[in-house]
Design a protein around this motif. Sequence first.
Motif, PDB file in Angstrom:
ATOM      1  N   CYS A  49       0.843  -1.190   0.000  1.00 26.09           N
ATOM      2  CA  CYS A  49       0.000   0.000   0.000  1.00 26.09           C
ATOM      3  C   CYS A  49       0.883   1.246   0.000  1.00 26.09           C
ATOM      4  CB  CYS A  49      -0.901   0.001   1.232  1.00 26.09           C
ATOM      5  SG  CYS A  49      -1.916   1.480   1.412  1.00 26.09           S
ATOM      6  N   PRO A  50       0.636   2.209  -0.872  1.00 25.06           N
ATOM      7  CA  PRO A  50       1.432   3.441  -0.868  1.00 25.06           C
ATOM      8  C   PRO A  50       1.391   4.116   0.494  1.00 25.06           C
ATOM      9  CG  PRO A  50       0.065   3.317  -2.832  1.00 25.06           C
ATOM     10  CD  PRO A  50      -0.374   2.188  -1.948  1.00 25.06           C
ATOM     11  N   THR A  51       2.544   4.529   0.973  1.00 21.99           N
ATOM     12  CA  THR A  51       2.777   5.180   2.277  1.00 21.99           C
ATOM     13  C   THR A  51       2.598   4.228   3.455  1.00 21.99           C
ATOM     14  OG1 THR A  51       0.565   6.019   2.913  1.00 21.99           O
ATOM     15  CG2 THR A  51       1.808   7.304   1.282  1.00 21.99           C
ATOM     16  N   TYR A  52       2.179   2.984   3.205  1.00 25.92           N
ATOM     17  CA  TYR A  52       1.984   2.041   4.310  1.00 25.92           C
ATOM     18  C   TYR A  52       2.322   0.634   3.820  1.00 25.92           C
ATOM     19  CZ  TYR A  52       0.036   1.113   8.938  1.00 25.92           C
ATOM     20  OH  TYR A  52      -0.126   0.794  10.258  1.00 25.92           O
ATOM     21  N   PRO A  53       3.603   0.344   3.561  1.00 26.26           N
ATOM     22  CA  PRO A  53       3.983  -0.909   2.907  1.00 26.26           C
ATOM     23  C   PRO A  53       3.668  -2.169   3.697  1.00 26.26           C
ATOM     24  CG  PRO A  53       5.915   0.277   3.716  1.00 26.26           C
ATOM     25  CD  PRO A  53       4.752   1.206   3.838  1.00 26.26           C
ATOM     26  N   GLU A  54       3.435  -2.040   5.015  1.00 26.61           N
ATOM     27  CA  GLU A  54       3.082  -3.219   5.813  1.00 26.61           C
ATOM     28  C   GLU A  54       1.742  -3.817   5.392  1.00 26.61           C
ATOM     29  OE1 GLU A  54       5.485  -0.569   8.584  1.00 26.61           O
ATOM     30  OE2 GLU A  54       4.209  -0.379   6.880  1.00 26.61           O
ATOM     31  N   ILE A  55       0.902  -2.995   4.772  1.00 32.90           N
ATOM     32  CA  ILE A  55      -0.394  -3.458   4.280  1.00 32.90           C
ATOM     33  C   ILE A  55      -0.256  -3.818   2.804  1.00 32.90           C
ATOM     34  CG2 ILE A  55      -2.757  -2.754   3.751  1.00 32.90           C
ATOM     35  CD1 ILE A  55      -2.764  -1.135   6.285  1.00 32.90           C
ATOM     36  N   ARG A  56      -0.716  -5.015   2.456  1.00 32.40           N
ATOM     37  CA  ARG A  56      -0.654  -5.472   1.079  1.00 32.40           C
ATOM     38  C   ARG A  56      -2.028  -5.343   0.431  1.00 32.40           C
ATOM     39  NH1 ARG A  56       4.550  -6.337  -0.538  1.00 32.40           N
ATOM     40  NH2 ARG A  56       3.624  -7.609  -2.210  1.00 32.40           N
ATOM     41  N   ASN A 198      -2.295   9.882  15.581  1.00 30.30           N
ATOM     42  CA  ASN A 198      -2.079  11.141  16.294  1.00 30.30           C
ATOM     43  C   ASN A 198      -1.263  10.957  17.581  1.00 30.30           C
ATOM     44  OD1 ASN A 198      -2.458  13.969  16.408  1.00 30.30           O
ATOM     45  ND2 ASN A 198      -4.213  13.767  17.771  1.00 30.30           N
ATOM     46  N   ILE A 199      -0.324  10.030  17.569  1.00 29.20           N
ATOM     47  CA  ILE A 199       0.455   9.718  18.765  1.00 29.20           C
ATOM     48  C   ILE A 199       1.331  10.898  19.191  1.00 29.20           C
ATOM     49  CG2 ILE A 199       2.137   8.094  19.763  1.00 29.20           C
ATOM     50  CD1 ILE A 199       1.146   6.080  17.607  1.00 29.20           C
ATOM     51  N   GLU A 200       1.748  11.705  18.224  1.00 31.03           N
ATOM     52  CA  GLU A 200       2.572  12.858  18.552  1.00 31.03           C
ATOM     53  C   GLU A 200       1.854  13.797  19.516  1.00 31.03           C
ATOM     54  OE1 GLU A 200       5.222  16.326  16.312  1.00 31.03           O
ATOM     55  OE2 GLU A 200       4.475  14.579  15.202  1.00 31.03           O
ATOM     56  N   ALA A 201       0.531  13.885  19.413  1.00 31.36           N
ATOM     57  CA  ALA A 201      -0.226  14.736  20.332  1.00 31.36           C
ATOM     58  C   ALA A 201      -0.070  14.244  21.769  1.00 31.36           C
ATOM     59  CB  ALA A 201      -1.693  14.756  19.939  1.00 31.36           C
ATOM     60  N   PHE A 202      -0.038  12.944  21.955  1.00 32.48           N
ATOM     61  CA  PHE A 202       0.183  12.359  23.279  1.00 32.48           C
ATOM     62  C   PHE A 202       1.606  12.613  23.757  1.00 32.48           C
ATOM     63  CE2 PHE A 202       1.642   8.058  25.058  1.00 32.48           C
ATOM     64  CZ  PHE A 202       1.554   8.482  26.381  1.00 32.48           C
ATOM     65  N   LEU A 203       2.578  12.323  22.907  1.00 29.96           N
ATOM     66  CA  LEU A 203       3.974  12.431  23.322  1.00 29.96           C
ATOM     67  C   LEU A 203       4.393  13.878  23.552  1.00 29.96           C
ATOM     68  CD1 LEU A 203       5.573   9.735  20.978  1.00 29.96           C
ATOM     69  CD2 LEU A 203       4.896   9.508  23.376  1.00 29.96           C
ATOM     70  N   SER A 204       3.667  14.830  22.991  1.00 29.21           N
ATOM     71  CA  SER A 204       3.995  16.253  23.177  1.00 29.21           C
ATOM     72  C   SER A 204       3.431  16.828  24.475  1.00 29.21           C
ATOM     73  CB  SER A 204       3.441  17.072  21.998  1.00 29.21           C
ATOM     74  OG  SER A 204       4.013  16.658  20.776  1.00 29.21           O
ATOM     75  N   GLY A 217       4.885   0.314  13.736  1.00 31.07           N
ATOM     76  CA  GLY A 217       4.275   0.935  12.571  1.00 31.07           C
ATOM     77  C   GLY A 217       5.215   1.903  11.897  1.00 31.07           C
ATOM     78  N   PRO A 218       4.780   2.486  10.794  1.00 30.05           N
ATOM     79  CA  PRO A 218       5.667   3.292   9.955  1.00 30.05           C
ATOM     80  C   PRO A 218       6.176   4.571  10.607  1.00 30.05           C
ATOM     81  CG  PRO A 218       3.393   3.464   9.203  1.00 30.05           C
ATOM     82  CD  PRO A 218       3.426   2.371  10.214  1.00 30.05           C
ATOM     83  N   GLN A 219       5.535   5.052  11.661  1.00 30.05           N
ATOM     84  CA  GLN A 219       5.972   6.305  12.282  1.00 30.05           C
ATOM     85  C   GLN A 219       6.864   6.071  13.507  1.00 30.05           C
ATOM     86  OE1 GLN A 219       2.949   8.906  13.951  1.00 30.05           O
ATOM     87  NE2 GLN A 219       3.919  10.733  13.131  1.00 30.05           N
ATOM     88  N   ARG A 220       7.110   4.841  13.840  1.00 36.88           N
ATOM     89  CA  ARG A 220       7.830   4.566  15.091  1.00 36.88           C
ATOM     90  C   ARG A 220       9.227   5.197  15.111  1.00 36.88           C
ATOM     91  NH1 ARG A 220       9.612  -1.349  17.601  1.00 36.88           N
ATOM     92  NH2 ARG A 220      11.005  -0.482  19.204  1.00 36.88           N
ATOM     93  N   LYS A 221       9.999   5.005  14.072  1.00 37.12           N
ATOM     94  CA  LYS A 221      11.368   5.505  14.070  1.00 37.12           C
ATOM     95  C   LYS A 221      11.405   7.022  14.219  1.00 37.12           C
ATOM     96  CE  LYS A 221      14.330   3.442  11.489  1.00 37.12           C
ATOM     97  NZ  LYS A 221      15.120   2.948  10.307  1.00 37.12           N
ATOM     98  N   GLY A 234       7.830  -1.694  21.042  1.00 32.74           N
ATOM     99  CA  GLY A 234       7.548  -2.532  19.894  1.00 32.74           C
ATOM    100  C   GLY A 234       6.316  -3.372  20.173  1.00 32.74           C
ATOM    101  N   ARG A 235       6.042  -4.309  19.285  1.00 28.60           N
ATOM    102  CA  ARG A 235       4.862  -5.166  19.420  1.00 28.60           C
ATOM    103  C   ARG A 235       5.082  -6.208  20.513  1.00 28.60           C
ATOM    104  NH1 ARG A 235       3.180  -7.401  13.846  1.00 28.60           N
ATOM    105  NH2 ARG A 235       2.843  -5.171  13.551  1.00 28.60           N
TER     106      ARG A 235
END
Length: 341
Positions: A49-56, A198-204, A217-221, A234-235
Amino acid sequence: MRRILIATDAWHPQVNGVVRTMSIVVEELRKRGHEVRVVGPDQFHTVPCPTYPEIRLATRPSGKFAKIMREFRPDVLHIVTEGPIGWAAWRWARKRNVPFTTSYHTRFPEYVQARIKFGLNLSYRLLRHFHNAASATLVATASLREDLEARGFTRLSPWTRGVNLERFSPEPRCNWQERLDVPGPIFIYVGRVAVEKNIEAFLSLDLPGTKIVVGDGPQRKALEQKFPQAFFTGRLDEGELSAAYAGGDVFVFPSLTDTFGLVLLEALASGTPCAAYDVTGPRDILAGTNGRVGAVGPDLREACLKALKADRQECRKHAEGFTWEVCADLFENALHPFFDK
């Protein structure tokens, strides 16, 4: 008993709320004597899937899907998602003028806009075309139903969610402070680590204690680099997940786009209060609890601090009102049979 075919673009090995929901419903339907066939991406040639390669995503699934329908000869058809397999099932049914049901799991227009800035109105027009052709579209909450009705969706049917009360429980409880050598209180997020969550809202947030993110997920790094003071596990496997939930003082759900939020029920079943924005999902799950099991509101920090005062026993008690048996009942009752089409 019925032969039920379920067409879905979200299936194993994906890990998300849609897959968890449908896996449990399929298991429950089979216990009731139904013959259930799931048609997922694993049965087709796929591309990332574009922008989300973990999904096929399945490529050109229509021909094989029609072959599966001829061989299985189902009594009913349910379409879970609006991806390539979902559209292949939709076209098959429309061409033959047979009834089918759909379910609205994901605020797809908002997800797309968050990733590629695609127009909301055009996305919703496409989804109305898809779902309004169904004999019923199953939706998880009253507030989602109201929102979709206002956008022109029709024949919406309620379909709540459940939680496994044996798998998720207040004990055992992970001692995060000792395990990580960090101060409390522990604010924890569990789920996919992706931009639409929207995890950044929590971490901020300026909160006391420690923030923990469980999942991948794709935003973890990117989030790990931006918020080095937070802990990313991680999982976790099933044996660890309930204890991870239970070890939190507050479960934080920052998403603005989920249609329900199964993780909220899992946290509550584990005895952990919840904090979230006042949006579809959290608004419905925590409705009428008056702060006993957590808090929702426009200010996520304020909700987090209020949730610290919630009652962990009340959290578990509230979760016990959500069962997968009721979820399966509603799904089963919405199915619309067709014969020899």
